[in-house]
Structures are given as structure tokens and as C-alpha cells.
Write an enzyme that holds these catalytic residues in place. Structure first.
Site: not given
Ligand code: L14
Length: 342
Positions: A14-15, A102, A131, A158, A161-162, A244
Site C-alpha cells: 500500500t506504500g 544493501r 534511487c 530529490q 515522493s522518495g 530526482h
Molecule cells: O531507499 O527520499 O535508501 O527520503 C531513503 C530515503 C529512499 C528515498 C533509500 C527519501 C532512500 C528516501
């Protein structure tokens, strides 16, 4: 194109990214016999349109992954740490969009245009990069192969929406408040984002770099498989909803002219070159939003050094920066026969 028929789960369905994952699976006709939508108890029962039906969101638990072949996770780092190992135990392959795995040496960190071969050594969890890192390495890869990159200096612009739907809503609410001479509410970021720029993304960490900057530096080395490329970054939040942008300075070992770079990138996978100053053509987030490619323009030689280039790189952070890259990893896993279909 793909033969396998898989049971696929989207964790965090749902995100903002989870919804984009479902949309991307649908648009690319991913070979799924069934798609399971998982989220927290709070979202259980919500109906999400998928293909010509609706799927009902289920509460995620350690048992959710029995019978699931492949899971795309975008439920935050804590949920990934908790549930991804449970999913792997039940024989599921996980593509995880959080930063939880990661830098784990056991987990490949993959951008399919750059290092698909790293999928071969996965142990169940494949990490989807940050991203801002993804869109940059898609462009760095062909340049490195041709001219050997020594150093990269990147500044990002950026989109909100991130951070998720709540940040999209907050920017909109703040703009409305300001246009109505009301005091804007500040909840998501430390300061107002409307009509402002915040030189902080994620938390502060070593050496006063933000974690977003550190992710760009470390993830680039891992994906490119080359520690010798030095990367430094300044990551900035701007009042843009989707997409971005990055101003990137690249120093190479061998000379690459702007014209040669433009030609090289134009024939590299996943890239669209938009670069015609006389027609005022350059990439912008309003054009990249909703698109799959990484857009590159403003390619020019940096004549303060012998072999340097400046450029401007833009991509949809929810698509290539997150959901699309995860689905492309899933496609590459299927193509390479790296999912054990139950
Ligand atoms: O995937 O835009 O590491 O606030 C964490 C910060 C994704 C974007 C990640 C943001 C990011 C997010």
C-alpha cells in the site's frame, strides 16, 4: 518472453513504491500466476486494483511466504530485517528495496543494466539500490567501461515522493496553506519543504555526511565492482513531487569528448539522451515522471581538468529508482533461472 509462472508477493503493497511495484508487474506482464499483496495490520483488507480484478491486502506475517516464489519488499528497513529471512527460509527469493541488506556482503546489489552477473551468487536476498544511486550508475557504467572513471562529484535535487505518500501530501498541503496565508504544518521533514530546499536527506552520519550521501558513495562502489572510483555527494531535497535530478561531474582517465559521450550514452541500455541546447532541450523531472528511462542532458566538457565531463541526470525515483529496477531484477532472475519455482 518469460516461460515461468510464479507466485509473487509484494510486501508493503500500500506504500508509494509498493503500489508502483504492482503497477509495474502489471504493465510489464510479469509471468505471475498469482500476486499476493502484504502490508501491516492497519492496511489489511484494502482492495488494490490489479489486472482486471482487485486483490485484498493481507497482514504480513512470517507465514505469508509459504508457497510464494518471489517477493518484492518495500515495507521499510525494519520489516525487511524481520520478514525477508523468514521468506527465504520458506524458499522464496526476495528483492528488497530498503537499505537493510544493501551493504551485506552476502547480498548482491543490482542494477540490471550494470551488474546483472552479480545475481548469480545470491543467497535468497537481492538488494535494490537507493534511487539516487540507481540513476547515476546506469550512466556511469558505459563511461567507466570506455574511459575509466577516477572521481565523481554529484549533487542531487530529490523529489518528496522518495519519502513516501505522506511527504507528497505534506508538500501539497504546505503549498495550499501558503497560498491561503495560513501557517504551513511541518511534520515529515525537519523544516518546510514548500518553496524551499533542504540539504539533508536521511539522518546525519560519519563526517557530517547524511546517510543518503553515504549510501550513494558506498553503493556505487559495490554496484560498479570498483573501489577505485572516488565518489563524493551532496544530497538535497527540493519541492518536486516525482523525479530526482542530479548534477554530476565526472573525471576520467582517458579523454572522452562531449560529442563522444553523447553518442556512447545514446546507444547504452536504459538511457535516453535529451541534449540540444539550441532547442532548449534538456531533461526535467516533469518529463521523466512516469517514464522508465534514465534521462541525460547538459553534457559538456569540464575544462578545469584534463579529462572531465559535466552532465545532468534525471529519472522517475519511484520507477527506475525503485519499483521498475526491482521488477527488472525479478525478470533477470527468471531469465537466468535463479528462482526455484515451487
Ligand atoms: O531507499 O527520499 O535508501 O527520503 C531513503 C530515503 C529512499 C528515498 C533509500 C527519501 C532512500 C528516501
Amino acid at each position: 518472453m518469460l516461460e515461468a509462472k510464479l507466485v509473487v508477493a509484494v510486501a508493503g503493497a500500500t506504500g508509494a513504491v509498493g503500489r508502483e511495484m504492482l503497477k509495474t508487474l502489471e504493465q510489464r506482464n510479469f509471468p505471475a500466476t498469482q500476486v499476493v499483496a502484504l502490508a501491516t495490520a492497519k492496511s489489511a483488507g484494502i482492495q488494490i486494483p490489479f489486472m482486471d480484478t482487485e486483490i485484498t491486502v493481507q497482514e504480513m506475517s512470517e507465514d505469508s511466504f509459504k508457497g510464494v516464489d518471489l517477493a518484492l519488499f518495500s515495507a521499510g528497513g525494519a520489516a525487511s530485517k524481520k520478514y525477508a529471512p523468514a521468506a527465504v527460509k520458506s524458499g522464496c527469493v526476495v528483492v528488497d528495496n530498503s537499505s537493510a541488506w544493501r551493504m551485506d556482503p552476502e547480498a548482491p546489489l543490482v542494477v540490471p543494466e550494470v551488474n546483472p552477473e552479480d545475481l548469480d551468487w545470491h543467497n535468497g536476498i537481492i538488494a535494490n539500490p537507493n534511487c539516487s544511486t540507481i540513476q547515476m550508475v546506469v550512466v556511469l557504467k558505459p563511461i567507466h567501461d570506455r574511459a575509466t572513471i577516477k572521481r565523481v562529484i554529484v549533487s542531487t535535487y530529490q523529489a518528496v515522493s522518495g519519502t513516501g505518500q505522506k511527504a507528497v501530501d505534506e508538500l501539497e498541503a504546505q503549498v495550499r496553506a501558503l497560498f491561503n496565508a495560513r501557517e504551513p504544518e511541518v511534520n515529515v521533514y525537519p523544516y518546510r519543504i514548500a518553496f524551499n530546499c533542504l540539504p539533508q536527506i536521511d539522518v546525519f552520519s560519519d563526517g557530517d555526511y547524511t546517510f543518503e550521501e553515504i549510501k550513494m558513495i558506498k553503493e556505487t562502489a559495490k554496484i560498479m565492482g570498483d573501489d577505485s572510483i572516488r565518489v563524493t555527494a551532496t544530497t538535497v531535497r527540493v519541492p518536486v513531487f516525482y523525479g530526482h535530478s542530479e548534477a554530476v561531474n565526472i573525471e576520467t582517465e582517458d579523454k572522452l569528448t562531449a560529442a563522444d559521450c553523447r553518442a556512447l550514452l545514446a546507444q547504452s541500455p536504459g538511457i535516453r539522451v535529451v541534449d540540444n541546447p539550441s532547442l532548449k532541450l534538456y531533461p526535467m523531472p516533469i518529463d521523466a515522471a512516469g517514464e522508465d528511462e534514465v534521462f541525460v542532458g547538459r553534457i559538456r566538457e569540464d575544462d578545469t581538468i584534463d579529462c572531465g565531463l559535466n552532465m545532468w541526470i534525471v529519472a522517475d525515483n519511484l520507477r527506475k529508482g525503485a519499483a521498475l529496477n526491482a521488477v527488472q531484477i525479478a525478470e533477470a532472475l527468471v531469465e537466468r533461472d535463479l528462482v526455484r519455482v515451487k
